[in-house]
Design an enzyme around this catalytic site. Sequence first.
Site, PDB file in Angstrom:
ATOM      1  N   ARG A 223      -0.566  -0.576  -0.272  1.00  0.00           N
ATOM      2  CA  ARG A 223      -1.621   0.232   0.368  1.00  0.00           C
ATOM      3  C   ARG A 223      -2.837  -0.629   0.700  1.00  0.00           C
ATOM      4  O   ARG A 223      -3.398  -0.564   1.787  1.00  0.00           O
ATOM      5  CB  ARG A 223      -1.987   1.379  -0.581  1.00  0.00           C
ATOM      6  CG  ARG A 223      -3.155   2.234  -0.196  1.00  0.00           C
ATOM      7  CD  ARG A 223      -2.931   3.065   1.018  1.00  0.00           C
ATOM      8  NE  ARG A 223      -3.313   2.373   2.244  1.00  0.00           N
ATOM      9  CZ  ARG A 223      -3.417   2.957   3.429  1.00  0.00           C
ATOM     10  NH1 ARG A 223      -3.137   4.234   3.569  1.00  0.00           N
ATOM     11  NH2 ARG A 223      -3.781   2.286   4.473  1.00  0.00           N
TER      12      ARG A 223
ATOM     13  N   CYS B  18     -14.311  -2.039   2.139  1.00  0.00           N
ATOM     14  CA  CYS B  18     -13.650  -0.819   1.651  1.00  0.00           C
ATOM     15  C   CYS B  18     -14.683   0.300   1.542  1.00  0.00           C
ATOM     16  O   CYS B  18     -14.437   1.444   1.918  1.00  0.00           O
ATOM     17  CB  CYS B  18     -13.035  -1.041   0.270  1.00  0.00           C
ATOM     18  SG  CYS B  18     -12.033  -2.519   0.097  1.00  0.00           S
TER      19      CYS B  18
ATOM     20  N   CYS C 185       7.742  -8.449 -19.310  1.00  0.00           N
ATOM     21  CA  CYS C 185       8.695  -7.949 -20.297  1.00  0.00           C
ATOM     22  C   CYS C 185      10.098  -8.451 -19.961  1.00  0.00           C
ATOM     23  O   CYS C 185      10.833  -8.870 -20.845  1.00  0.00           O
ATOM     24  CB  CYS C 185       8.703  -6.428 -20.306  1.00  0.00           C
ATOM     25  SG  CYS C 185       7.922  -5.717 -21.752  1.00  0.00           S
TER      26      CYS C 185
ATOM     27  N   CYS D 173      -4.459  -1.649   4.422  1.00  0.00           N
ATOM     28  CA  CYS D 173      -5.862  -1.436   4.803  1.00  0.00           C
ATOM     29  C   CYS D 173      -6.456  -2.738   5.326  1.00  0.00           C
ATOM     30  O   CYS D 173      -7.210  -2.736   6.303  1.00  0.00           O
ATOM     31  CB  CYS D 173      -6.684  -0.955   3.598  1.00  0.00           C
ATOM     32  SG  CYS D 173      -7.014   0.811   3.607  1.00  0.00           S
TER      33      CYS D 173
ATOM     34  N   CYS E 123      14.990  -1.649 -21.729  1.00  0.00           N
ATOM     35  CA  CYS E 123      13.597  -1.296 -22.060  1.00  0.00           C
ATOM     36  C   CYS E 123      13.581  -0.398 -23.281  1.00  0.00           C
ATOM     37  O   CYS E 123      12.760  -0.547 -24.194  1.00  0.00           O
ATOM     38  CB  CYS E 123      12.940  -0.563 -20.904  1.00  0.00           C
ATOM     39  SG  CYS E 123      13.096  -1.344 -19.302  1.00  0.00           S
TER      40      CYS E 123
END
Lengths: 259, 105
Positions: free
Chosen positions: A216, A175, A112, A220, A74
């Site tokens: 996450r 949400c 990339c 939920c 990188c």
Amino acid sequence: MIFWRAIAAAALLATNSALLAGEIPPDERRSGYSFMGPDSRAMQDDDTSNPGMLFVLDGEALWTKKTGSAEKACADCHGDARSSMKGVAARYPALDKTLARPVTLDQRINLCRGNHQKATPLSYESRDLLALSAFVAHQSRGVPITAGGDPELKPFLEQGRDLFMQREGQLNLACANCHDHNFDKRLAGAPITQAQPTGYPLYRLEWQTLGSIERRLRSCMTGVRAQAYDYGSPELVALELYLMSRARGLPMETPAVRP
Amino acid sequence: MTALINVPAKARRGDIIEIRTLTSHIMETGFRHTADGALVPRDIVTSFTCRYNGTEIFSADLFPAIAANPYLSFFTVAKESGKFEFEWTGDNGYSSSASASITVE
């Protein structure tokens, strides 16, 4: 008849504006940090007790490691991440001109790898991908979030907003039902936050590891007993984009610690 | 593996100093099963030692109930300038070490 129609229209208008009023005003937006107890805060604040920093250190090593058939690191293109990557994570997900859709930081890292390093993509939630994105996002710590400003992202932003407002799953919850309308209250003893994604990838004590915002969001969705979208799906990217634009101006905290 | 060590760079002779260590380890308990019922084998750090200029000043045994990426903090008296050496050993021949130096005035 006209009278009733007018009442129906007025009621519609009222619910509509209530929904918009339900969105959190910019000056009342708070990071999940402010919902935590003093112990968890102290853990995040001290870089030698924040376990997320272990991943940042791993990411720093990966940044300069040559990989793929192009034998490039990188750092060979981007140089010192401390300057070249400062503020980058704060504007992701960002539009990719060739793909004509927003891509997340994780997807950018894999693009990339494919295009420039000629390496195989890292799988979602793998240690290396989390370490690299934590290292890159860490360079933006303290930088205010600017994602979603690009006018070309508007349709994706609207898709994300619709998904955020849309009820789903067996519990039939959106949400917004928790994170716009009921934050500061408690769900099974745990505080409900505003869902401002300021510190991803972050160390969740429950996971005992670092995790992405997609993990996450998926947990939920499982929580409301809905079918979670796949990692990297356009829906999750749109939701992340909406959440980041919703947190506009809040400083980045990567790697955050959350209970 | 990666470790984060916090030792004060400088201290006065006789000062009580705090040493904090955090190391990267999955701490797999050996009690969990995969979705198809196979036991995930135990893989934990079992012991930690800290040496201050060669003398052992602190050691600990670790067990399956300890969370991933174990964090240990302890105190010692700054006696002389020198080096703290930390070593973690565990299952499957796991071994990792780190060091930090201190100047005592």
